[in-house]
Each structure stands twice: as structure tokens, then as C-alpha cells.
Design an enzyme around this catalytic site. Sequence first.
Site, mmCIF file in Angstrom:
data_model
loop_
_atom_site.group_PDB
_atom_site.id
_atom_site.type_symbol
_atom_site.label_atom_id
_atom_site.label_comp_id
_atom_site.label_asym_id
_atom_site.label_seq_id
_atom_site.Cartn_x
_atom_site.Cartn_y
_atom_site.Cartn_z
ATOM 1 N N HIS A 87 -17.711 -1.530 -58.701
ATOM 2 C CA HIS A 87 -16.511 -1.059 -57.993
ATOM 3 C C HIS A 87 -15.949 -2.212 -57.177
ATOM 4 C CE1 HIS A 87 -13.783 1.629 -55.897
ATOM 5 N NE2 HIS A 87 -14.045 0.901 -54.839
ATOM 6 N N ASP A 166 -13.168 14.509 -51.151
ATOM 7 C CA ASP A 166 -12.658 13.161 -50.880
ATOM 8 C C ASP A 166 -11.192 13.056 -51.281
ATOM 9 O OD1 ASP A 166 -12.686 10.255 -50.367
ATOM 10 O OD2 ASP A 166 -12.305 10.211 -52.516
ATOM 11 N N ARG A 173 -5.738 11.020 -45.032
ATOM 12 C CA ARG A 173 -5.888 9.745 -44.306
ATOM 13 C C ARG A 173 -4.709 8.816 -44.585
ATOM 14 N NH1 ARG A 173 -10.943 7.720 -46.854
ATOM 15 N NH2 ARG A 173 -10.469 5.821 -45.728
ATOM 16 N N SER A 188 -16.007 7.615 -48.801
ATOM 17 C CA SER A 188 -15.038 7.967 -49.840
ATOM 18 C C SER A 188 -15.401 7.281 -51.166
ATOM 19 C CB SER A 188 -13.643 7.531 -49.372
ATOM 20 O OG SER A 188 -12.717 7.555 -50.423
ATOM 21 N N LYS A 192 -17.729 9.132 -54.688
ATOM 22 C CA LYS A 192 -17.260 9.162 -56.084
ATOM 23 C C LYS A 192 -18.226 8.406 -56.995
ATOM 24 C CE LYS A 192 -13.359 7.861 -54.425
ATOM 25 N NZ LYS A 192 -12.057 7.592 -53.849
#
Length: 430
Positions: A87, A166, A173, A188, A192
Site C-alpha cells: 500500500h 471506514d 473526515r 482507515s 481495509k
Amino acid sequence: MATEKFDVVDLIRTKRDHGVLGTAEIDWLIDAYTRGYVADEQMAALAMAILLNGMSRDEIRDLTLAMIASGERMDFSGLGKPTVDKHSTGGVGDKITLPLMPLVAAFGVAVPQLSGRGLGHTGGTLDKLESIPGWRASLTNEEIFAQLASVNGVICAAGSGLAPADKKLYALRDITGTVEAIPLIASSIMSKKIAEGTESLVLDVKFGSGAFMQDIDLSRELARTMVDLGNDAGVRTTALLTNMNVPLGLAIGNANEVRESVEVLQGGGPADVVELTVALAAEMLRLAGQPDADVAEALRDGRAMDSWNRVIRAQGGDPTAALPVARETETVLAPRSGVLLRQDALAFGIAAWRLGAGRARAQDPVQHAAGIDLHAKPGDHVVEGQPLFTLSADDGSRFARAFESLEGAYDIGAPSEYPGAAPLVAERIS
Ligand code: URA
């Protein structure tokens, strides 16, 4: 009517007054918010209190686990091969997932890349791949599993069943100035990634002008928090802190980033893209039990390219098809001779976005051929009149706003003024 276990106003007051929430309170809060009992304005107040006052390691873990529990959790244990994912916190010209996924998949490791779309100046992997004619981003869970079994790799949209709490909280947010809180970003992203079911995870946490966090100390704190969250949840997790002051590679956009990724898979491509792809692939394969894998060789000998062709075809794409080309271009020439000293990632990212490569609202389409091609990078000698970069757009009225973003975004000076390139991979966190 069933009575609720807690009063959300008490929880808001606790965080406002620097207190600590317990596991049961956080579990209830996320469940009550997901089912609509806790209102958006109450959750926004809590998010702001968290942004201002922080959260303990236990609270961040509880928040992450509660968000995972709000939806489904995928399970790839039946594949019979290691799974590893990457990620990135997002950057300008960051197409690394495109060469990285097939490269790692070429070593027999399954790479489930459940990705997002771009919002703001950082691009989205799915938007880039949708430049390829026929390529399909939406797959069912059964299709994801079957593709990992057959070709070891998949890049697709994360389904709505993954961490729905989320999804709701992130949208809130985004409109309440509470994105930039490390506990909220870390929970967050990791909710995931953990729900996605990967066994190992490598995080590319960026710092610098084109990154989410400009400051390396904050990026390190974010990386440390996410690495601890992953390992505490049983996902082997490490992070590389990487420099995002300069765009990655020479292409910023969608179709042009696919073109550049294919060059890397063919054994060429810009040195920085190759360096980061190789560093992340080596790290992923180390976590997946292959510490001695020669990833650079797999780029040179065609194995990674073959793997790319397989995974693109598996999702309906034609890897041999022509990619879209923009209707209009404008090339900027060097105003004088010298060394390119600086190329500000954020300014170039915003310019590409304004050309149509990115979207301002989640529902907007992107223009796949829009973007910027750089012809020189910091440290290169340039001669007056030579092309510095080319802007591409389908709609020529977009150039003016893109040029506004690029004012003061680069400098040319004497060789003695160039401080030298900063390392691309600054630190490894495990
Ligand atoms: N990306 C996410 O998925 N969540 C955040 O909070 C920030 C970036």
C-alpha cells in the site's frame, strides 16, 4: 426499543478532555455510527477531538478492529500460496503498483491488490489501468480468488463490503478538516488492508511536497503506527519511508503512466521507478519467504512482462492495444541553460489534475490521456530552448490553470547550486 450501551456525548467529552476510550466503547461507537444511530455531527466532533488530542496505541488498535468488524473479511488461505500486498500513501507519478504486482506475482506469490481511485492531486491505480481498452476494475470475490489461483495477481476495486465504517468515516473526515490525524489515517488504511486478507503487507509511506505528509518525522510516526497495527493483527508488516519531493518517473497522468510501467516491465524505464519497484518487490518477497529472489533479473528476462500480460488479459484488458492519446499538447522549453535544480511534486501533481488526469469529486470521470510528460529531472543539464515538459489535455481550455500551478515549480541554475539527489528510500521500518 433496545437501549444503547453508551451515550455518544460522554465519549466525545472523554476525547475532548484527553481521556482514553475502552474497547467496549469503541466497538459500540463504530457499530452505532455504521447503523446511523450516532449522527455525522457527533462523529465529526469526535474526529476533531482525536485530531487535536490523539489516541493511545490500544485505542487505535480497537478502532481498527471495530472498523474491520463492520464488514466482511476476505480469506485467501485456501490458495495454498503466500499472499503479500503493498500500500502506498500516495504520490505524484506513483505508478509503482503497475510494474510491482506482476513482478512479485512472477515469483509464484499471490498479490491481492484491492485499490482505490484518485481524489485530489494523487492519482489512483484503477484510473490508470482503465486506460487499457477492455480492462475491468470490478470483480466479485469469487473472480478475485480464481484469478489469484490462476495468474497470482489481481488489481481491482475494493468492494463496498470491506470496512464500510471506514468508508462512511473517511467521507465525513474529508468534509470536516479531520483527514490529517495519524490515528484516523492509520486505522482507515489498515482496517481495509487487514480485512482484505493478505498475510503480509509492505507499506510505502511517502514524505515530501507531493505526499500526504510533508514532514519525514510525521511520516515515520504514521509508518510506525501502521506497522504495529498490522503486526498486532497477525499481518507481517514492514514499511519503507520514501521521498516524494520530486515526481516519480517521467509520466504523471493515467495512460502515460501505464506506458512508463510497461517500459519498466520490458527492462527499461526511468531509474527512480525501477529502483522503487525493485526495493518494494524485494521487501514483499522477503516477507513472503523468498529473501534471495533476484527481482531485477525478472524485469530484464521478460518474466515480469509475461506476468503483466497474463493479469491484464485475465481482467479483460488487451495489453497490445493502443493507449489513448490527448487531442492537445503544450510543451514548455528551458528558458536558459544550466542544471535543473528542483521540480516540485505537488505543483506538477496539481497541474496534471487540472489537465483532467484527476477528479475533484468522487463521481467525476478522469480523462485518461491527460497529464504531463517530463523531459528532464533534477540534476539533468538542460540547454536553453530544449523541451522541459509537455502538458496533454483533451480540452485546451485546461492549460491556463495548469500553467498557474507550475509557476515557480522548477528552477534552473549553476551546477554548483545543485545539492545532489536525496535518497529515494530513506528508511525501513519493521
Ligand atoms: N487513505 C485512506 O484510505 N484513509 C485515510 O485516512 C487516508 C488515506
